[in-house]
Design a protein around this motif. Sequence first.
Motif, short mmCIF file in Angstrom:
data_model
loop_
_atom_site.label_atom_id
_atom_site.label_comp_id
_atom_site.label_asym_id
_atom_site.label_seq_id
_atom_site.Cartn_x
_atom_site.Cartn_y
_atom_site.Cartn_z
N VAL A 35 0.83 -1.20 0.00
CA VAL A 35 0.00 0.00 0.00
C VAL A 35 0.87 1.25 0.00
O VAL A 35 0.72 2.13 -0.85
CB VAL A 35 -0.94 0.01 1.22
CG1 VAL A 35 -1.75 1.31 1.25
CG2 VAL A 35 -1.86 -1.20 1.19
N ASP A 36 1.76 1.35 0.96
CA ASP A 36 2.64 2.51 1.02
C ASP A 36 3.95 2.11 1.67
O ASP A 36 4.11 0.98 2.15
CB ASP A 36 2.00 3.70 1.74
CG ASP A 36 1.27 3.30 3.02
OD1 ASP A 36 1.72 2.33 3.65
OD2 ASP A 36 0.28 3.96 3.37
N PRO A 44 2.49 7.45 -0.07
CA PRO A 44 1.28 6.70 -0.42
C PRO A 44 1.35 6.13 -1.84
O PRO A 44 0.74 6.66 -2.78
CB PRO A 44 0.19 7.76 -0.29
CG PRO A 44 0.87 9.03 -0.66
CD PRO A 44 2.29 8.91 -0.15
N SER A 91 -2.15 4.74 -3.58
CA SER A 91 -3.10 5.78 -3.97
C SER A 91 -2.58 6.61 -5.13
O SER A 91 -3.34 6.99 -6.03
CB SER A 91 -3.41 6.69 -2.77
OG SER A 91 -2.23 7.33 -2.32
N ARG A 92 -1.26 6.84 -5.15
CA ARG A 92 -0.69 7.61 -6.27
C ARG A 92 -0.61 6.78 -7.54
O ARG A 92 -0.75 7.30 -8.65
CB ARG A 92 0.71 8.10 -5.90
CG ARG A 92 0.75 9.27 -4.94
CD ARG A 92 0.36 10.58 -5.59
NE ARG A 92 1.25 10.91 -6.69
CZ ARG A 92 2.40 11.57 -6.56
NH1 ARG A 92 2.79 11.95 -5.36
NH2 ARG A 92 3.14 11.83 -7.61
N GLU A 125 -5.16 14.25 -1.47
CA GLU A 125 -6.39 13.49 -1.57
C GLU A 125 -7.02 13.68 -2.96
O GLU A 125 -7.51 12.72 -3.56
CB GLU A 125 -7.39 13.95 -0.49
CG GLU A 125 -6.95 13.67 0.94
CD GLU A 125 -7.25 12.24 1.34
OE1 GLU A 125 -7.70 11.46 0.47
OE2 GLU A 125 -7.01 11.89 2.51
N ALA A 165 -5.09 11.77 -5.64
CA ALA A 165 -5.24 10.31 -5.58
C ALA A 165 -6.67 9.87 -5.84
O ALA A 165 -6.89 8.86 -6.52
CB ALA A 165 -4.78 9.80 -4.21
N HIS A 166 -7.65 10.62 -5.31
CA HIS A 166 -9.04 10.11 -5.35
C HIS A 166 -10.05 11.10 -5.93
O HIS A 166 -11.25 10.79 -5.93
CB HIS A 166 -9.48 9.74 -3.93
CG HIS A 166 -8.56 8.76 -3.27
ND1 HIS A 166 -8.41 7.45 -3.69
CD2 HIS A 166 -7.72 8.90 -2.20
CE1 HIS A 166 -7.54 6.82 -2.91
NE2 HIS A 166 -7.09 7.68 -2.00
N GLY A 177 -12.47 11.94 -2.82
CA GLY A 177 -11.41 11.77 -1.82
C GLY A 177 -11.27 12.99 -0.94
O GLY A 177 -11.03 12.87 0.27
#
Length: 880
Positions: A739-740, A808, A811-812, A856, A859-860, A864
């Motif tokens: 994940v990270d 992260p 997410s990236r 945020e 990423a989302h 997000g």
Amino acid sequence: MTEVADTSRHALLEDVHRMIADRSCEVLSLDIFDTVLWRRVPRPADVFGILGARLRAAGLCPDWVTDATFRRMRHTAEEKSRHGRDALGTEVSLFDIWRAMPTDVFDKALLEELVQAEIEVEREFTVVDLDIAGVIAQARKHDVPIILVSDTYFTAEHLSYLLDRPELDGLKDAQVFRSHQHGLDKANGLFEIVLKQLNLSPEQVLHVGDNEVADYEVPTELGLRTVHFRRLDEPYAVVLERENESLHPFGPYAENLHTTHGDFGITSLRAKTLATAAADSGSGRDTAFRFGAAVLGPVLTGFAEWVAWRAHQTGTRVLWCPMREGELLSKLVNNAAQVRGWDVEAKPIWLSRHVTSLAALEHFDTDSVHEFIRRSYHLSVRQLLSVLTLRSGEVPSLANDLDTIVDNGGIAERVAIALTETPHIQNRLKATFTAARERLIRYLRTTGALDGDDLTLVDLGWGGTIQLQLAKALRIAEIDLRPAGLYLATDDRSVRTYLAGLRAEGYLAQAGHPVDVASTIVRSPEVLEQCVNALCGSLIGFTEDSQPVLGRVSESQTQNTERLAAQEGILAFQRQWNRYVRTNPGWPELVSEPAAKDRLANILVSALKAPTAEEASVFGNWAHEDNFGSSVVTMVVPEDLRAAIPYLSPADLEDLHMRDSFWPALLAASDTGLAAASRALNLGAVSRDVFESSGEPFETRLRYRTVDDRWRDAGRKRVRINHNGLSFARLRFEHHDTVDVSLAIPGRPAVVRVDWIEARVIANGRHREEPLRWETPEDFAGLTFAECRWLGGNLVEFDSPHAAIWLPLASRAGGLVSSGTVTVAFSMLPQSLSNLAPKMPPANRIARITGRLREEYRAHGATGVAAGAARVAIRKLGGS
């Protein structure tokens, strides 16, 4: 292979031949030493060290006078003799020089014997220059008189003895003008005496010599027509300097000369080969030709001669050279065998690691298939199935993973289980590998490789993988033939071959010894391999009618042009070497003498450790194929490392993985400070501690978090500070659901300026083309800081050894990460280890929140951002 014209004329002598042929000169004037004759040592004075050894052996010199000591004594005695004659001038004879040697050490009653001993060494180590011999023959053919003009301490009788060679019959009637005879050297009046005695005007004389002042500048000013027969040009002088440093950092190469053969003529023959180059000076093609002629040429000439010699010794008439190296290697071996008169023939043969690996697999359990899968580099599952001649529908359990890259043990294990969990697929695998083996055996039979009692492979070497796998395939096929191998070098991986009872000999290194030679060559073999390879794709299989199936050619036209130029240089050196083998009975061999191997190893190792800036600019842009069933092509110097060069220290270069950089020294060559530091470390001139921070070593540490919320250690690297005050770390991790990651950059309390962080990852089973980067204040504002504080800009204060920045990745990258490499470039100001020092204030709260929202959103998206705001609100309500 492009054939190079076998011209016997030195490029600098073309005008001389023309002027003689059309009688444009009345007299041809030649310098003697380093023109008509050259010595089989790097520098003329290097024969003194050899002379010292000969005198000790003859009982004419005490044992305590070493070669180096005698060399210095002889040199100083000549200077003393020249400067102690007052009105007699500085020109001396060899007898005068020996009279200046100490009586207590050298018995002056033996003066004649001592002088004669030096003359004999000179006779043994002087070689007729075949290009100048051609000029002499041309002058004799056209009735152009020849004179010899020399700055020398030899008497007329000495010169007559040294010049008494069959190739120099044309000099029997030549008049000799000696500096000692007339009391003046060429730079101070000898040419005026020549013109006066011959009653010639300057323009009637054509003079050829090597000395820039005495043979070129001075006679040119007098009006003579001159040709500067230069031995060493500036780029070649740089090559010799790095070899001398590498061999003996605190003294000249002469102190390490072999007393029987000197340097085997290698220095002069390389210079002669370079003079034939027709490429534009400074061009990529010229640099590649020079690398081929001055580095790879002598090394591969010695290797080819050794291979042919070993085959001759063992009665092996036919040798087999695996392609793609085989085309050039077989040519070199055949040339060596022919000139030495050995009944040996080398033939190219199509073999590769990939094909022999397929043919050698006989067990189809999960572990065996897993091991096979992991040998390739970054194949997708779809590509792997294609290699195994399986359709995706035949392995339905892998249907959702077809485009997934096999980049870690987890996915490799899943694929191996899928390929072995049913008898149907196991049978298909067995059929595939059996068919690959049968096609290989059928091909080998068509070539005749299986007809004799032995099958000896000739290759560059390293781990002996092809030989080992071929032996397994032949055993499975019940063919009673155990392949042998003759290699340039083998490393410690080759122990598998030896434990299998297979003969595998290395020329420069065997089984990883000598360690420095083997480790250096095997650490950076790609350019060597590329320079030897034929211009074709790698072998990926055979058709049913035994035709090789080749992969695509991935190299650029520029690289192929430069590669051909390097091969032209290699062949040009061997032709030059073989010219002298052919015309000089007793010319030294490069096969059994340890000194020859040492000299050649030094040439190659020093080139790999300290490439010139020109070599770096050319080879750094070359690409290299993975060549194991994969289509991956990697740059010799990857683009992502170019930006890291100002941050690297010499020890960082050693830490780089093969996949980071095939040739780390090329990185150093592009930065003068890094190059100098790396060279000093390699030579042992400075301690490694010079490039390490003082006190307790601190480490950059990488940890990664998986979907089960567990943190795992990935690796660590020592923090160093280089000559620019900068630091670098590169760490890699491998797990299928990362994940990270957390990055503890300084490994101690410190204020750190993080110039950039870059992560190259495989996410959702696919290569992400663009790296993830953090380098602007906005990038850092959105990160999580554990036991450290963002101070604004790109400054972070770390409070403890474990303080870390969280990146992260998932997410990236848009999905779970299965493997990756994280690189950080930074500089740091260490703080007190007590952690009692005042802390710097963090960046303002608004900037941090803005940065978090931006992260945020990146990423989302808007969803997000809303979710992030909700989390903040919940935390506030919970605290009210």
